[in-house]
Scaffold this motif. Structure first.
Motif, short mmCIF file in Angstrom:
data_model
loop_
_atom_site.label_atom_id
_atom_site.label_comp_id
_atom_site.label_asym_id
_atom_site.label_seq_id
_atom_site.Cartn_x
_atom_site.Cartn_y
_atom_site.Cartn_z
N ALA A 1 0.83 -1.21 0.00
CA ALA A 1 0.00 0.00 0.00
C ALA A 1 0.86 1.25 0.00
CB ALA A 1 -0.94 0.00 1.21
N ALA A 2 1.94 1.26 0.76
CA ALA A 2 2.83 2.41 0.82
C ALA A 2 3.44 2.69 -0.55
CB ALA A 2 3.93 2.19 1.86
N THR A 3 3.86 1.64 -1.24
CA THR A 3 4.43 1.80 -2.57
C THR A 3 3.39 2.33 -3.56
OG1 THR A 3 6.00 0.02 -2.17
CG2 THR A 3 5.58 0.57 -4.47
N ILE B 1 0.90 6.75 -6.79
CA ILE B 1 -0.26 7.59 -7.08
C ILE B 1 0.08 9.05 -6.81
CG2 ILE B 1 -2.63 8.16 -6.36
CD1 ILE B 1 -3.03 5.12 -5.90
N TYR B 2 0.78 9.31 -5.73
CA TYR B 2 1.17 10.69 -5.43
C TYR B 2 2.05 11.25 -6.55
CZ TYR B 2 2.89 14.88 -3.28
OH TYR B 2 3.19 16.19 -3.04
N LEU C 1 -3.34 13.57 -0.09
CA LEU C 1 -3.29 12.11 -0.24
C LEU C 1 -2.45 11.54 0.89
CD1 LEU C 1 -3.95 9.64 -2.08
CD2 LEU C 1 -1.66 9.93 -3.02
N PRO C 2 -2.99 10.57 1.61
CA PRO C 2 -2.22 10.02 2.72
C PRO C 2 -0.97 9.30 2.22
CG PRO C 2 -4.24 8.77 2.37
CD PRO C 2 -4.29 9.93 1.45
N LEU D 1 -6.69 3.87 1.20
CA LEU D 1 -6.87 3.41 -0.17
C LEU D 1 -8.14 3.99 -0.80
CD1 LEU D 1 -5.65 -0.29 0.06
CD2 LEU D 1 -4.38 1.73 -0.68
N ALA D 2 -9.16 4.23 0.00
CA ALA D 2 -10.37 4.89 -0.50
C ALA D 2 -10.05 6.33 -0.90
CB ALA D 2 -11.48 4.85 0.55
N ASP D 3 -9.22 7.01 -0.10
CA ASP D 3 -8.79 8.36 -0.46
C ASP D 3 -8.00 8.36 -1.76
OD1 ASP D 3 -10.00 9.50 1.73
OD2 ASP D 3 -8.14 9.80 2.87
#
Length: 129
Positions: free
Chosen positions: A47-49, A54-55, A67-68, A85-87
């Motif tokens: 998820a971090a990757t 995405i960022y 974005l978190p 992930l929803a964000d």
């Protein structure tokens, strides 16, 4: 305001959307199958990757900093990870909307440099009456 992007960014957007859908499915299954409230380190690292990728795509968009971001070593709950992930999904949807051809003039869903060049080539080839 709609901004023109490269078709490579459209491809990257699609790839990230696919990865995000897959990761959200795995997160849902992991949340149902595990007894602990904390997501697995592998799931968090993935998820971090993905959030970092995405960022990178949306970094020039208004509000991109909201974005978190996630440290892959951070312990987070399934619920927290699902919210992040929803964000990310929302940010990708906003990105798509910001770069869509809302008028449909290019015949493409996205407003891309390549699409506009092709449209201009067609207009030059077939002059108006």
């Amino acid at each position: 305001m709609v901004e023109i992007i490269s078709f490579l960014k459209v491809i990257e957007h699609g790839r990230l959307c696919d990865q995000l859908r897959g990761l959200r499915r795995r997160l849902g299954a992991a949340g149902r199958e595990t007894a602990g409230p904390v997501a697995s380190p592998t799931l968090v690292a993935a998820a971090a990757t993905l959030l970092a990728d995405i960022y990178r795509l949306i970094s020039r968009e208004p509000g991109a900093r909201t974005l978190p971001r996630l440290d892959p070593r951070q312990a987070v709950s399934h619920h927290q990870l699902a919210a992040m992930l929803a964000d990310a999904d929302l940010k990708l949807a906003l990105y798509r909307d910001a770069h869509r051809d809302h008028d449909g003039e290019t015949g493409d869903d996205w407003l891309t440099i390549e699409g506009l060049e092709a449209l201009n080539d067609r207009r030059e080839t077939y002059p108006r009456d």
